[in-house]
Write a protein that holds these residues in place. Structure first.
Motif: not given
Length: 226
Positions: A43-48
């Motif tokens: 989730w953190l990865w996909t939210h940059n």
């Protein structure tokens, strides 16, 4: 979210006969902990928030011995048994109801920022110590034997053994409605079958050449039965 957690727990009951209680799962299954940690990291990865995502992934590796890059895409019903030493690379894609055993590597073969890790379709089972390398596709309902090294795509309903991995089509197709085929030790011995065929051919040729009866082999040859 609650339904997802329930499914995670149900999957472990379905695929691990050693489990007894829900508290045991929540407290003692590093594969589950790694999966939950990966969801947060992804989730953190996909939210940059990539640095924070990598840090969460790093912490989970320290706690569980399982390294899942936060960029990896993992479907529902994922199951990790034991898990120590598992590595899942950044561009890996995993379908539904996939099972991995300890020591599995889903690795890349390129230094370019491209799709460089494998895709595992639905209901794939990967045996202990297997290595699946590169941007290849493992077809649905396939079983990868323990310690196999797979570097080429695999069609659905296959069994893969050896180094490099060789594809053996199933005698009977594994259907999506069947339970997961977790018996990753039940594998054909292709080399033994080849040796048996060669020995039988040699005996036939000697019989024709020398006019004698073929010799029956005992002892070591029996070890090659499959």
């Amino acid at each position: 979210m609650l339904e997802t957690i329930k499914r995670d727990i149900r999957v472990i009951f379905d695929r691990d006969p050693a489990v007894r209680t829900v508290p045991e799962i929540l407290l003692c299954y590093p594969g589950l902990h790694a999966q939950w940690g990966h969801r947060a990291a992804h989730w953190l990865w996909t939210h940059n928030l990539k640095l924070l995502a990598r840090w969460v992934s790093h912490v989970m590796r320290f706690l569980t011995g399982i390294e899942i890059h936060p960029g990896a895409q993992i479907g529902p019903g994922f199951f990790i048994d034991h898990g120590m030493g598992i590595v899942i690379g950044e561009t890996t894609e995993i379908g539904e109801d996939v099972s991995l055993y300890h020591g599995v590597t889903l690795g890349g073969t390129s230094t370019q920022r491209v799709k460089r890790h494998p895709t595992l379709q639905d209901r794939v089972v990967v045996g202990a110590g297997a290595k699946i390398l590169g941007d290849i596709v493992i077809g649905a309902d396939s079983r990868i034997g323990a310690n196999a090294v797979v570097v080429k795509s695999v069609p659905p309903n296959s069994v893969v053994i050896g180094i490099p991995g060789r594809v053996i089509k199933r005698g009977k197709a594994h259907l999506p409605t069947d339970p997961p085929d977790l018996n990753h030790t039940r594998l054909p011995d292709v080399m033994a079958k080849t040796v048996q065929s060669l020995l039988a051919r040699v005996e036939t040729l000697e019989q024709k050449t020398n006019g004698r009866q073929p010799v029956e082999h005992h002892g070591w040859l029996e070890d090659f039965s499959i």
